[in-house]
Scaffold this motif. Structure first.
Motif, PDB file in Angstrom:
ATOM      1  N   ASN A   1       0.826  -1.207   0.000  1.00  0.00           N
ATOM      2  CA  ASN A   1       0.000   0.000   0.000  1.00  0.00           C
ATOM      3  C   ASN A   1       0.861   1.257   0.000  1.00  0.00           C
ATOM      4  O   ASN A   1       1.795   1.391   0.789  1.00  0.00           O
ATOM      5  CB  ASN A   1      -0.919   0.015   1.221  1.00  0.00           C
ATOM      6  CG  ASN A   1      -1.997  -1.049   1.153  1.00  0.00           C
ATOM      7  OD1 ASN A   1      -2.565  -1.290   0.098  1.00  0.00           O
ATOM      8  ND2 ASN A   1      -2.272  -1.707   2.275  1.00  0.00           N
ATOM      9  N   GLY A   2       0.533   2.178  -0.882  1.00  0.00           N
ATOM     10  CA  GLY A   2       1.201   3.479  -0.914  1.00  0.00           C
ATOM     11  C   GLY A   2       2.564   3.491  -1.553  1.00  0.00           C
ATOM     12  O   GLY A   2       3.238   4.524  -1.556  1.00  0.00           O
ATOM     13  N   ILE A   3       3.014   2.369  -2.114  1.00  0.00           N
ATOM     14  CA  ILE A   3       4.345   2.308  -2.725  1.00  0.00           C
ATOM     15  C   ILE A   3       4.279   2.775  -4.170  1.00  0.00           C
ATOM     16  O   ILE A   3       3.395   2.374  -4.922  1.00  0.00           O
ATOM     17  CB  ILE A   3       4.914   0.884  -2.650  1.00  0.00           C
ATOM     18  CG1 ILE A   3       5.141   0.477  -1.181  1.00  0.00           C
ATOM     19  CG2 ILE A   3       6.229   0.780  -3.428  1.00  0.00           C
ATOM     20  CD1 ILE A   3       5.691  -0.928  -1.024  1.00  0.00           C
ATOM     21  N   GLU A   4       5.243   3.613  -4.548  1.00  0.00           N
ATOM     22  CA  GLU A   4       5.345   4.093  -5.918  1.00  0.00           C
ATOM     23  C   GLU A   4       6.796   4.013  -6.371  1.00  0.00           C
ATOM     24  O   GLU A   4       7.717   4.066  -5.551  1.00  0.00           O
ATOM     25  CB  GLU A   4       4.861   5.548  -6.034  1.00  0.00           C
ATOM     26  CG  GLU A   4       3.408   5.766  -5.620  1.00  0.00           C
ATOM     27  CD  GLU A   4       2.402   5.157  -6.584  1.00  0.00           C
ATOM     28  OE1 GLU A   4       2.796   4.823  -7.727  1.00  0.00           O
ATOM     29  OE2 GLU A   4       1.223   5.003  -6.202  1.00  0.00           O
ATOM     30  N   VAL A   5       6.990   3.883  -7.677  1.00  0.00           N
ATOM     31  CA  VAL A   5       8.338   3.827  -8.253  1.00  0.00           C
ATOM     32  C   VAL A   5       8.459   4.959  -9.273  1.00  0.00           C
ATOM     33  O   VAL A   5       7.599   5.121 -10.139  1.00  0.00           O
ATOM     34  CB  VAL A   5       8.596   2.467  -8.933  1.00  0.00           C
ATOM     35  CG1 VAL A   5      10.042   2.395  -9.446  1.00  0.00           C
ATOM     36  CG2 VAL A   5       8.323   1.316  -7.953  1.00  0.00           C
ATOM     37  N   PHE A   6       9.547   5.750  -9.161  1.00  0.00           N
ATOM     38  CA  PHE A   6       9.741   6.904 -10.035  1.00  0.00           C
ATOM     39  C   PHE A   6      11.177   6.929 -10.553  1.00  0.00           C
ATOM     40  O   PHE A   6      12.090   6.389  -9.919  1.00  0.00           O
ATOM     41  CB  PHE A   6       9.479   8.219  -9.288  1.00  0.00           C
ATOM     42  CG  PHE A   6       8.104   8.333  -8.688  1.00  0.00           C
ATOM     43  CD1 PHE A   6       6.996   8.569  -9.483  1.00  0.00           C
ATOM     44  CD2 PHE A   6       7.920   8.221  -7.310  1.00  0.00           C
ATOM     45  CE1 PHE A   6       5.732   8.688  -8.936  1.00  0.00           C
ATOM     46  CE2 PHE A   6       6.659   8.342  -6.746  1.00  0.00           C
ATOM     47  CZ  PHE A   6       5.560   8.573  -7.564  1.00  0.00           C
TER      48      PHE A   6
ATOM     49  N   ALA B   1       2.386  -4.657 -10.681  1.00  0.00           N
ATOM     50  CA  ALA B   1       2.462  -6.115 -10.697  1.00  0.00           C
ATOM     51  C   ALA B   1       3.802  -6.618 -11.200  1.00  0.00           C
ATOM     52  O   ALA B   1       4.195  -7.757 -10.928  1.00  0.00           O
ATOM     53  CB  ALA B   1       1.335  -6.691 -11.551  1.00  0.00           C
ATOM     54  N   ALA B   2       4.529  -5.784 -11.943  1.00  0.00           N
ATOM     55  CA  ALA B   2       5.852  -6.164 -12.439  1.00  0.00           C
ATOM     56  C   ALA B   2       6.953  -5.821 -11.453  1.00  0.00           C
ATOM     57  O   ALA B   2       8.081  -6.298 -11.596  1.00  0.00           O
ATOM     58  CB  ALA B   2       6.125  -5.475 -13.778  1.00  0.00           C
ATOM     59  N   HIS B   3       6.626  -4.984 -10.445  1.00  0.00           N
ATOM     60  CA  HIS B   3       7.663  -4.468  -9.552  1.00  0.00           C
ATOM     61  C   HIS B   3       7.480  -4.875  -8.096  1.00  0.00           C
ATOM     62  O   HIS B   3       8.457  -4.879  -7.342  1.00  0.00           O
ATOM     63  CB  HIS B   3       7.709  -2.945  -9.654  1.00  0.00           C
ATOM     64  CG  HIS B   3       8.084  -2.441 -11.011  1.00  0.00           C
ATOM     65  ND1 HIS B   3       9.389  -2.337 -11.436  1.00  0.00           N
ATOM     66  CD2 HIS B   3       7.318  -2.044 -12.059  1.00  0.00           C
ATOM     67  CE1 HIS B   3       9.415  -1.880 -12.687  1.00  0.00           C
ATOM     68  NE2 HIS B   3       8.170  -1.699 -13.083  1.00  0.00           N
ATOM     69  N   LEU B   4       6.264  -5.195  -7.666  1.00  0.00           N
ATOM     70  CA  LEU B   4       6.005  -5.531  -6.270  1.00  0.00           C
ATOM     71  C   LEU B   4       5.547  -6.981  -6.161  1.00  0.00           C
ATOM     72  O   LEU B   4       4.588  -7.395  -6.814  1.00  0.00           O
ATOM     73  CB  LEU B   4       4.932  -4.612  -5.685  1.00  0.00           C
ATOM     74  CG  LEU B   4       5.193  -3.111  -5.761  1.00  0.00           C
ATOM     75  CD1 LEU B   4       4.054  -2.335  -5.102  1.00  0.00           C
ATOM     76  CD2 LEU B   4       6.523  -2.740  -5.128  1.00  0.00           C
ATOM     77  N   THR B   5       6.220  -7.750  -5.327  1.00  0.00           N
ATOM     78  CA  THR B   5       5.909  -9.175  -5.189  1.00  0.00           C
ATOM     79  C   THR B   5       4.822  -9.446  -4.157  1.00  0.00           C
ATOM     80  O   THR B   5       4.403 -10.597  -4.008  1.00  0.00           O
ATOM     81  CB  THR B   5       7.168  -9.955  -4.775  1.00  0.00           C
ATOM     82  OG1 THR B   5       7.604  -9.490  -3.489  1.00  0.00           O
ATOM     83  CG2 THR B   5       8.280  -9.795  -5.794  1.00  0.00           C
TER      84      THR B   5
END
Length: 461
Positions: free
Chosen positions: A143-148, A222-226
């Motif tokens: 929850n609340g995780i983002e990748v930039f 879905a490609a970055h968080l397991t």
């Protein structure tokens, strides 16, 4: 043979997170029976993140009570607490390689943001990757995780939080080791027992993504968080692996000779547990309450070069029997937690004819390595701490500087500590006592100035 009518103790197992595993373990012990609602208990077990009401727990040696929570575990299970302690480890002359570059940014703090901009610019010039993962300090399950990959996007996201709220910003592992083109991580179990000993389970399990890893598309979580909470929402969940889970043996078969899962990978995980808990043990259970234990879930990632990185530490790790791998592993983990955390304190009463379950030996006892860091670099650490990859953490709004110069209070981290893969320091066996004592004597066992083999600096990326 004793019967349930001969039960000597009462257990209170709260609902949630596959609590039946703990109830089944207690039912195998005829000297225990469930506590009545609102009645007295000898065991309090909250496996779903429930808060312990410490006022109801005396914590005295003479009292026959055990709880599965260690007071002040926020030192490792909160993202900000873990980041602050990792910053202290990064100050060591033999700074470990498994620390990811981490920044703690407060919403609206010009100083924090300026520090992060400098770090971003360093990586841009060094061409060492510009992707960052941003996490709230108090959330889980993705929850609340983002990748930039843009500094303005990172800061804009941080500034959308409530005033003063902190965000964890970590250097993203751009080139992770993949399983058939997909990302994965490792979940390992660490048990801290009532006498302060620390154990790492010999088995861990692998959580895979069902979607191929593509760095160009950062919006596809879905490609970055397991995390299961993320993967379960995709059509690919369980398409490649049963419930997106693998055993360590299956991971080794999938990656071939790219890494030695049971050798080099395991060694780095062991080093992490010995150093991290060697540092935080004196901070856990500050009131020195007796008969507290806790099971932690540690998440690791491996990059394409075989380097292991600690991502986070979790309280109340998931115990759901999702698929074949976990259905085999988790009942054994829970049973051994009871053997080491409960039976050791409240064994069968003498003369009762009680039979114990067969002893398990899945948890390996760790010899902790005491960390001498106390917030200021010692002269030896100052000389050795020059490098290129920074580890910065804010504790109470104050940045801990890891650089070639001595740390100054309130100065944001501007340079780096190279996370170098190194030979482990001299082992020190902790005594069977509270967590603080478990690490206290280890400091004297470290050979001051002992020669180490030359090490290749490894940037925490």
């Amino acid at each position: 043979m004793a019967t349930r009518g001969d039960a000597h103790y009462r257990y209170l197992v709260l609902e949630g997170n596959e609590s039946k595993l703990m109830r089944e373990a207690m039912e195998r012990r005829a000297w225990w029976m469930p506590a009545e609602e609102g009645g007295n208990w000898n065991l309090w077990f909250g496996g779903n993140g429930q808060k312990m009401e410490w006022a109801k727990f005396s914590g005295r040696d003479a009292d026959q009570q055990v709880v599965n929570r260690i007071d002040n575990h926020k030192e490792v299970v909160t993202k900000s607490g873990l980041a602050a302690n990792l910053a202290l480890l990064a100050q060591q002359a033999d700074a470990p390689s498994w620390i990811p570059e981490t920044h703690v940014l407060s919403q609206g703090s010009p100083k924090d943001q300026a520090s992060f901009k400098r770090a971003y610019e360093r990586h841009t010039k060094a061409r060492s990757g510009m992707t960052w993962i941003v996490k709230p300090t108090n959330a889980n399950r993705g929850n609340g995780i983002e990748v930039f990959n843009k500094v303005d996007k990172v800061l804009s996201h941080v500034n959308t939080r409530k005033p003063g709220a902190k965000s964890i910003v970590q250097k993203y592992i751009d080139e992770p080791l993949l399983v058939h083109g997909r990302k994965f991580d490792l979940r390992a179990y660490v048990l801290v027992t009532p006498n302060g000993e620390v154990f790492l389970h010999r088995e861990a399990y692998v959580r895979t993504c069902g979607t191929p890893y593509v760095l160009d598309d950062l919006s596809n979580k879905a490609a970055h968080l397991t995390n299961d909470a993320v993967q379960k929402k995709t059509e690919e969940y369980g398409l490649h692996e049963d419930h997106c889970k693998l055993s360590l043996d299956e991971l080794q078969a999938a990656v071939g000779d790219a890494v030695d899962v049971h050798g080099a990978v395991r060694a780095q995980m062991v080093d992490c547990v010995r150093r991290l808990f060697g540092l935080v043990a004196p901070k856990l259970n500050p009131r020195r309450l007796a008969h507290c234990f806790e099971l932690f879930g540690l998440d690791f990632m491996i990059d394409a070069k075989g380097r292991v990185f600690l991502i986070e530490v979790n309280t109340s790790p998931a115990l759901f029997l999702a698929g074949r791998v976990l259905s085999d592993l988790l009942p054994r983990v829970v049973e051994e937690v009871v053997q080491k955390g409960i039976d050791a304190v409240l064994p069968p009463p003498p003369g009762g004819g009680h039979e114990r379950p067969e002893p398990l030996d899945g948890f390996e006892r760790m010899d902790l390595i005491a960390c001498e860091a106390s917030g200021a670099l010692k002269p030896k650490a100052q000389a050795a701490a020059a490098g290129g990859a920074a580890v910065k953490a804010a504790a109470g709004g104050t940045a801990v500087k890891a650089s070639g110069a001595a740390a100054k209070p309130g100065v944001a981290a501007g340079s780096a500590v190279k996370a170098a893969a190194g030979a482990a320091a001299a082992k020190a066996r902790p005594p069977p006592s509270a967590p603080a004592a478990a690490a206290g004597r280890a400091a004297g066992a470290r050979a001051a100035g002992s020669a180490a083999a030359p090490r290749r600096p490894v940037a925490a990326s």
